[in-house]
Write an enzyme that holds these catalytic residues in place. Sequence first.
Site, PDB file in Angstrom:
ATOM      1  CG  PHE A 139       1.371  64.978 -25.803  1.00 53.47           C
ATOM      2  CD1 PHE A 139       2.379  65.933 -25.684  1.00 53.47           C
ATOM      3  CD2 PHE A 139       0.814  64.447 -24.631  1.00 53.47           C
ATOM      4  CE1 PHE A 139       2.827  66.352 -24.431  1.00 53.47           C
ATOM      5  CE2 PHE A 139       1.261  64.864 -23.381  1.00 53.47           C
ATOM      6  CZ  PHE A 139       2.266  65.820 -23.276  1.00 53.47           C
ATOM      7  CG  ASP A 224      -0.513  57.513 -25.465  1.00 47.37           C
ATOM      8  OD1 ASP A 224      -1.383  57.408 -24.571  1.00 47.37           O
ATOM      9  OD2 ASP A 224       0.335  58.422 -25.489  1.00 47.37           O
ATOM     10  CE  LYS A 253      -4.371  63.692 -20.206  1.00 47.12           C
ATOM     11  NZ  LYS A 253      -3.362  63.368 -21.237  1.00 47.12           N
TER      12      LYS A 253
HETATM   13  C1  PLP Z   1      -1.880  63.371 -21.229  1.00 41.32           C
HETATM   14  C2  PLP Z   1      -1.254  62.419 -22.160  1.00 41.32           C
HETATM   15  C3  PLP Z   1      -0.019  61.810 -21.872  1.00 41.32           C
HETATM   16  C4  PLP Z   1       0.826  62.199 -20.677  1.00 41.32           C
HETATM   17  O1  PLP Z   1       0.214  61.890 -19.466  1.00 41.32           O
HETATM   18  P1  PLP Z   1       0.850  62.486 -18.120  1.00 41.32           P
HETATM   19  O2  PLP Z   1      -0.036  61.932 -17.049  1.00 41.32           O
HETATM   20  O3  PLP Z   1       0.796  63.979 -18.241  1.00 41.32           O
HETATM   21  O4  PLP Z   1       2.234  61.994 -18.033  1.00 41.32           O
HETATM   22  C5  PLP Z   1       0.455  60.849 -22.748  1.00 41.32           C
HETATM   23  N1  PLP Z   1      -0.229  60.503 -23.851  1.00 41.32           N
HETATM   24  C6  PLP Z   1      -1.423  61.079 -24.160  1.00 41.32           C
HETATM   25  C7  PLP Z   1      -2.146  60.621 -25.386  1.00 41.32           C
HETATM   26  C8  PLP Z   1      -1.960  62.052 -23.336  1.00 41.32           C
HETATM   27  O5  PLP Z   1      -3.121  62.639 -23.663  1.00 41.32           O
END
Ligand code: PLP
Length: 404
Positions: A139, A224, A253
């Site tokens: 994701f 990521d 986050k």
């Molecule tokens: C939450 C998340 C995203 C997306 O972040 P947003 O602030 O919702 O755009 C991307 N990569 C990972 C691993 C995430 O947990």
Amino acid sequence: MTKQSINRATYDQVMLPIYSPAEFIPVKGMGSRVWDQQGKSYIDFAGGIAVLALGHSHPALNQALKEQSEQLWHVSNIFTNEPALRLAQKLIDNTFAERVFFANSGAEANEAAFKLARHYAITRHSPYKTKIIAFHHAFHGRTLFTVSVGGQPKYADGFGPKPADIVHVPFNDLDAVKAVMDDHTCAVVLEPVQGEGGVTAATPEFMRGLRELCDKHQALLVLDEVQTGMGRTGKLFAYMNYDVTPDIITTAKALGSGFPLSAMLTTHEIASAMGVGTHGTTYGGNPLACAVGNVAFDLINTPEVLEGVEKRYQWIVDELTVINQTYNVFSQIRGQGLLIGAQLAPQYEGKAKILLGLAAKHGLMMLNAGADVMRFTPSLIITQEELQEGMVALKAAIAEFVKE
Ligand SMILES: *Cc1c(COP(=O)(O)O)cnc(C)c1O
């Protein structure tokens, strides 16, 4: 509309129907405790979605936001600002990175990372070096590029043509990567611990193997760390749990700990592929966000907080193991630091949402990671009392769950 007339039913009348939020509406939070409109209190094991590393309404973050709000809200990137420069310096001083790009969300930071990886390969190597290797269940956000690199068709399909030259292979399967890796590959993209995809950590051999493959084919290793960054796994960044140095990381986050803020970090060499105007953002590096980010950084990046993550991990895993001896609801408990996944046993597969609802009924806010995994991402500084109270609620919810 008066305050009283707003309730859960209002949601369906005014919002795009892309979520199905809980029946209660939170109105106040302190530490790891939240209250709803009716004054009912909840323990928060979700922290947003792994966002509130320092809990709700941390006094030092409140103070930083208040002070900055009375100085300078916004200037755009036509000008720079002190909070952004200070935070960039801290990120550089504490990681492999030498250059920083700020944005407002995880998806935007990833979008920047993917564009940078492509641009670097195209300008330094060849216009055909555009292949991105990514993983099933990954994701990376909800823009069209990031859902396309993400490995979940339910998020990516139905929006027309996708960005091309993206290949997905199974996570933790180095041979599968070898089979598709070549000199046309510009980047391998992964979460060190897959979050939304079910809380699965990359193995050390996998991470080392990817680094070697990237070196061999002059591709960039892009991590990521939107969810795993800023202390979540007990290190400042999760790559520090592995014996590898990435080329690009993204984080979001916990970086703003509740205030929208994200960053992409890279080396001077890779950053130098970009020039004035190659990429941009209106809000990225906003002074309010970065003022909060600076204080959050200083609070998180301490031995007490980072070592506390490991202690809390152990406590939660021990408690879950004891609960499981009675109820046998989980087949596996896994994760790193305060990113913990509890896989539901086969007879409860697909029922994570039901357990979430029961948890809320018993005064606990929780998350799932897919339909079969309960996810624990509490504040990194959640207190022992809050943890205990949350576990009591979870146990009551599970007792009801197994009877259904
Ligand atoms: C939450 C998340 C995203 C997306 O972040 P947003 O602030 O919702 O755009 C991307 N990569 C990972 C691993 C995430 O947990």
